[in-house]
Scaffold this motif. Sequence first.
Motif, PDB file in Angstrom:
ATOM      1  N   ILE A 130      83.863  38.773  30.807  1.00 20.82           N
ATOM      2  CA  ILE A 130      84.103  37.394  30.387  1.00 20.82           C
ATOM      3  C   ILE A 130      84.754  36.628  31.528  1.00 20.82           C
ATOM      4  O   ILE A 130      85.672  37.134  32.183  1.00 20.82           O
ATOM      5  CB  ILE A 130      85.010  37.349  29.138  1.00 20.82           C
ATOM      6  CG1 ILE A 130      84.374  38.136  27.981  1.00 20.82           C
ATOM      7  CG2 ILE A 130      85.272  35.903  28.700  1.00 20.82           C
ATOM      8  CD1 ILE A 130      85.268  38.249  26.745  1.00 20.82           C
ATOM      9  N   GLY A 131      84.314  35.415  31.755  1.00 23.46           N
ATOM     10  CA  GLY A 131      84.921  34.589  32.788  1.00 23.46           C
ATOM     11  C   GLY A 131      86.283  34.063  32.361  1.00 23.46           C
ATOM     12  O   GLY A 131      86.521  33.803  31.189  1.00 23.46           O
ATOM     13  N   ARG A 132      87.160  33.902  33.340  1.00 26.38           N
ATOM     14  CA  ARG A 132      88.486  33.356  33.079  1.00 26.38           C
ATOM     15  C   ARG A 132      88.884  32.432  34.230  1.00 26.38           C
ATOM     16  O   ARG A 132      88.495  32.643  35.392  1.00 26.38           O
ATOM     17  CB  ARG A 132      89.541  34.454  32.948  1.00 26.38           C
ATOM     18  CG  ARG A 132      89.648  35.372  34.155  1.00 26.38           C
ATOM     19  CD  ARG A 132      91.022  35.999  34.279  1.00 26.38           C
ATOM     20  NE  ARG A 132      92.050  35.012  34.628  1.00 26.38           N
ATOM     21  CZ  ARG A 132      93.317  35.312  34.871  1.00 26.38           C
ATOM     22  NH1 ARG A 132      93.716  36.565  34.788  1.00 26.38           N
ATOM     23  NH2 ARG A 132      94.194  34.374  35.176  1.00 26.38           N
ATOM     24  N   PRO A 133      89.657  31.376  33.952  1.00 29.54           N
ATOM     25  CA  PRO A 133      90.173  30.540  35.039  1.00 29.54           C
ATOM     26  C   PRO A 133      91.292  31.264  35.779  1.00 29.54           C
ATOM     27  O   PRO A 133      91.839  32.258  35.284  1.00 29.54           O
ATOM     28  CB  PRO A 133      90.712  29.317  34.300  1.00 29.54           C
ATOM     29  CG  PRO A 133      91.095  29.834  32.949  1.00 29.54           C
ATOM     30  CD  PRO A 133      90.084  30.902  32.631  1.00 29.54           C
ATOM     31  N   VAL A 134      91.627  30.768  36.952  1.00 25.53           N
ATOM     32  CA  VAL A 134      92.764  31.343  37.685  1.00 25.53           C
ATOM     33  C   VAL A 134      94.033  31.169  36.865  1.00 25.53           C
ATOM     34  O   VAL A 134      94.829  32.099  36.711  1.00 25.53           O
ATOM     35  CB  VAL A 134      92.893  30.681  39.065  1.00 25.53           C
ATOM     36  CG1 VAL A 134      94.140  31.193  39.781  1.00 25.53           C
ATOM     37  CG2 VAL A 134      91.654  30.957  39.906  1.00 25.53           C
ATOM     38  N   ASN A 135      94.230  29.971  36.301  1.00 26.82           N
ATOM     39  CA  ASN A 135      95.359  29.707  35.410  1.00 26.82           C
ATOM     40  C   ASN A 135      94.858  28.960  34.181  1.00 26.82           C
ATOM     41  O   ASN A 135      94.146  27.962  34.299  1.00 26.82           O
ATOM     42  CB  ASN A 135      96.426  28.862  36.117  1.00 26.82           C
ATOM     43  CG  ASN A 135      97.176  29.646  37.181  1.00 26.82           C
ATOM     44  OD1 ASN A 135      97.720  30.700  36.905  1.00 26.82           O
ATOM     45  ND2 ASN A 135      97.185  29.137  38.400  1.00 26.82           N
ATOM     46  N   ASP A 146      74.008  25.979  40.545  1.00 22.64           N
ATOM     47  CA  ASP A 146      73.630  25.646  39.171  1.00 22.64           C
ATOM     48  C   ASP A 146      74.924  25.258  38.468  1.00 22.64           C
ATOM     49  O   ASP A 146      75.782  26.103  38.219  1.00 22.64           O
ATOM     50  CB  ASP A 146      72.989  26.867  38.503  1.00 22.64           C
ATOM     51  CG  ASP A 146      72.544  26.605  37.068  1.00 22.64           C
ATOM     52  OD1 ASP A 146      73.076  25.665  36.440  1.00 22.64           O
ATOM     53  OD2 ASP A 146      71.685  27.348  36.570  1.00 22.64           O
ATOM     54  N   ASN A 147      75.085  23.974  38.161  1.00 24.30           N
ATOM     55  CA  ASN A 147      76.367  23.490  37.651  1.00 24.30           C
ATOM     56  C   ASN A 147      76.819  24.197  36.387  1.00 24.30           C
ATOM     57  O   ASN A 147      78.010  24.275  36.098  1.00 24.30           O
ATOM     58  CB  ASN A 147      76.285  21.980  37.408  1.00 24.30           C
ATOM     59  CG  ASN A 147      76.187  21.195  38.696  1.00 24.30           C
ATOM     60  OD1 ASN A 147      76.836  21.525  39.678  1.00 24.30           O
ATOM     61  ND2 ASN A 147      75.353  20.180  38.713  1.00 24.30           N
ATOM     62  N   PHE A 148      75.876  24.689  35.596  1.00 28.49           N
ATOM     63  CA  PHE A 148      76.251  25.348  34.349  1.00 28.49           C
ATOM     64  C   PHE A 148      75.977  26.850  34.366  1.00 28.49           C
ATOM     65  O   PHE A 148      76.666  27.612  33.700  1.00 28.49           O
ATOM     66  CB  PHE A 148      75.503  24.712  33.172  1.00 28.49           C
ATOM     67  CG  PHE A 148      75.876  23.287  32.915  1.00 28.49           C
ATOM     68  CD1 PHE A 148      77.075  22.970  32.292  1.00 28.49           C
ATOM     69  CD2 PHE A 148      75.056  22.259  33.315  1.00 28.49           C
ATOM     70  CE1 PHE A 148      77.439  21.651  32.065  1.00 28.49           C
ATOM     71  CE2 PHE A 148      75.403  20.931  33.092  1.00 28.49           C
ATOM     72  CZ  PHE A 148      76.602  20.629  32.469  1.00 28.49           C
ATOM     73  N   GLY A 149      74.991  27.303  35.144  1.00 29.62           N
ATOM     74  CA  GLY A 149      74.558  28.693  35.038  1.00 29.62           C
ATOM     75  C   GLY A 149      75.087  29.651  36.071  1.00 29.62           C
ATOM     76  O   GLY A 149      74.963  30.862  35.905  1.00 29.62           O
ATOM     77  N   SER A 150      75.703  29.152  37.147  1.00 30.60           N
ATOM     78  CA  SER A 150      76.089  30.060  38.227  1.00 30.60           C
ATOM     79  C   SER A 150      77.198  31.018  37.811  1.00 30.60           C
ATOM     80  O   SER A 150      77.200  32.187  38.214  1.00 30.60           O
ATOM     81  CB  SER A 150      76.516  29.266  39.466  1.00 30.60           C
ATOM     82  OG  SER A 150      77.588  28.396  39.173  1.00 30.60           O
ATOM     83  N   VAL A 151      78.140  30.547  37.008  1.00 29.70           N
ATOM     84  CA  VAL A 151      79.221  31.437  36.542  1.00 29.70           C
ATOM     85  C   VAL A 151      78.640  32.542  35.656  1.00 29.70           C
ATOM     86  O   VAL A 151      78.963  33.723  35.817  1.00 29.70           O
ATOM     87  CB  VAL A 151      80.306  30.646  35.785  1.00 29.70           C
ATOM     88  CG1 VAL A 151      81.289  31.596  35.104  1.00 29.70           C
ATOM     89  CG2 VAL A 151      81.060  29.738  36.745  1.00 29.70           C
ATOM     90  N   THR A 152      77.775  32.169  34.724  1.00 24.88           N
ATOM     91  CA  THR A 152      77.160  33.167  33.840  1.00 24.88           C
ATOM     92  C   THR A 152      76.364  34.180  34.649  1.00 24.88           C
ATOM     93  O   THR A 152      76.422  35.392  34.379  1.00 24.88           O
ATOM     94  CB  THR A 152      76.238  32.494  32.817  1.00 24.88           C
ATOM     95  OG1 THR A 152      76.928  31.420  32.181  1.00 24.88           O
ATOM     96  CG2 THR A 152      75.787  33.487  31.756  1.00 24.88           C
ATOM     97  N   ALA A 153      75.611  33.707  35.642  1.00 21.41           N
ATOM     98  CA  ALA A 153      74.811  34.615  36.470  1.00 21.41           C
ATOM     99  C   ALA A 153      75.710  35.598  37.220  1.00 21.41           C
ATOM    100  O   ALA A 153      75.426  36.807  37.282  1.00 21.41           O
ATOM    101  CB  ALA A 153      73.961  33.812  37.449  1.00 21.41           C
ATOM    102  N   GLY A 154      76.805  35.099  37.788  1.00 25.26           N
ATOM    103  CA  GLY A 154      77.716  35.986  38.505  1.00 25.26           C
ATOM    104  C   GLY A 154      78.393  36.993  37.589  1.00 25.26           C
ATOM    105  O   GLY A 154      78.558  38.166  37.943  1.00 25.26           O
ATOM    106  N   LEU A 155      78.780  36.553  36.403  1.00 23.51           N
ATOM    107  CA  LEU A 155      79.389  37.469  35.427  1.00 23.51           C
ATOM    108  C   LEU A 155      78.403  38.559  35.040  1.00 23.51           C
ATOM    109  O   LEU A 155      78.777  39.734  34.869  1.00 23.51           O
ATOM    110  CB  LEU A 155      79.833  36.690  34.186  1.00 23.51           C
ATOM    111  CG  LEU A 155      80.987  35.704  34.359  1.00 23.51           C
ATOM    112  CD1 LEU A 155      81.149  34.851  33.110  1.00 23.51           C
ATOM    113  CD2 LEU A 155      82.293  36.432  34.677  1.00 23.51           C
TER     114      LEU A 155
END
Length: 453
Positions: free
Chosen positions: A157-162, A435-444
């Motif tokens: 799951i993605g999380r912010p730094v803070n 990809d403004n919306f998909g790059s985080v999901t792809a990396g996860l």
Amino acid sequence: MVVGFDYGSSNCAMGVMRAGAVELIPLENSKCYLPSTLYALHNSLISEYVAKGIQESAQSQFRAQRNGILKSAQFARSDLGLMPQETGVFVGQEAIEEYISMPEEGYFVKSPKSFFGAIGLKPEQIAFFEDIATAMILVLKTRAEQHLGKALTQTVIGRPVNFQAVGGEDSNRQAISILTTAAKRAGFTDVEFLYEPLAAGIDFESDLQQDQKVLVVDIGGGTSDCSFVQMGPSYRDCEDRSAHFLAHTGKRIGGNDLDIALAFHKLMPVCGLGGQFKSGLPLPKQAFWQACKINDIQLQSDFYSGAFGRELNTMLRDVCEPEKLKRLQVIQANKMTHQFVRQAELAKIALSDDSAHQVDLSFIENELVQNLDLVQLTESVESSLQQVVALAEQAISDAGTKPDAIYLTGGSAQSPLLKSALQAKLGDTPMLNGDNFGSVTAGLTKWAERIYR
């Protein structure tokens, strides 16, 4: 089966690896991005939904912990006339539509992740946020499993730094605990977390042909995060990447804050902001700020309180322009704060391409509109943008070296204003959009495949 899970402040998404490539899973009709919203006809129905949806082995303990609110759910179902098959709980676009149709009823929350790290939460509030997260994850996980035809058991799951601007690691631990509890109650056996900007960087790195020092700037709905990372062919196959991450900075400020700022500065004047009492004294700004601050539980509670309703009635007798303040009273009486800020969000999006936009506020008063232009948007969000720029500058300073490239991602990364602000401070460093919306999901998803296989 392994899944990457972006439980974002603005949208949620899930991805799996198929034939060596990331495949995003449809979560709402044919769409892969589901708005991070939940609406329930009564707040107790959220806990009831969880009680019925979690694994049988965990139900007895959960029901004992939530005994009081589950009893309230029984009364709520009776009062609402719900049929046995009706849950009274909605997520995503359906939640938004239900809320708009009945704003004065029920319980609506947008960007619940933004609240998980809030300091000073009582145990019962933490428990309720666990239930909100669990209910949403249950819905998403069930839909994904139905699409895939396989059970999802392991996730990153993605999380912010803070998670919060204040609270530090205590806030982060609280938020991670809420998400871990929710994910495991929803049926995941293994749960890991990865910084969202790092996840975006992993996706970007897949296509790099040479080593680079990259500043990843992830502007989400609730948080902004920067990671300075060494990337490229020499690094991407390493099992331990900790030495390649040179700096991280993050703050609870994101696209939602830009919407709130625009709503407050440029839309609230039609509701009386900037007006005066007959005595010549200015109207207090705090009431208008409370209405706009939809990501602050306490301020929203204060705005919707009976005490403030009575205060509004008193103010109406003494203001120079009561017809404007009556609009704020309509927002308060009908629980329209999310609708109000949503119009600011739509204006922000429109002004990314157009120089002017007419905001529709007819849900407050027939034919009420407000005209906005790009200059007004710039004035409203300048302070927020400078905070994001400061995060980028701090990450570069902490890394002790200059980046070869800046990689922008996140829902607000497409803003021309943000790019201009970064270029003004960081010079001519190449700036790339993912990809403004998909790059985080792809990396996860890629990281989940790596650590669980």
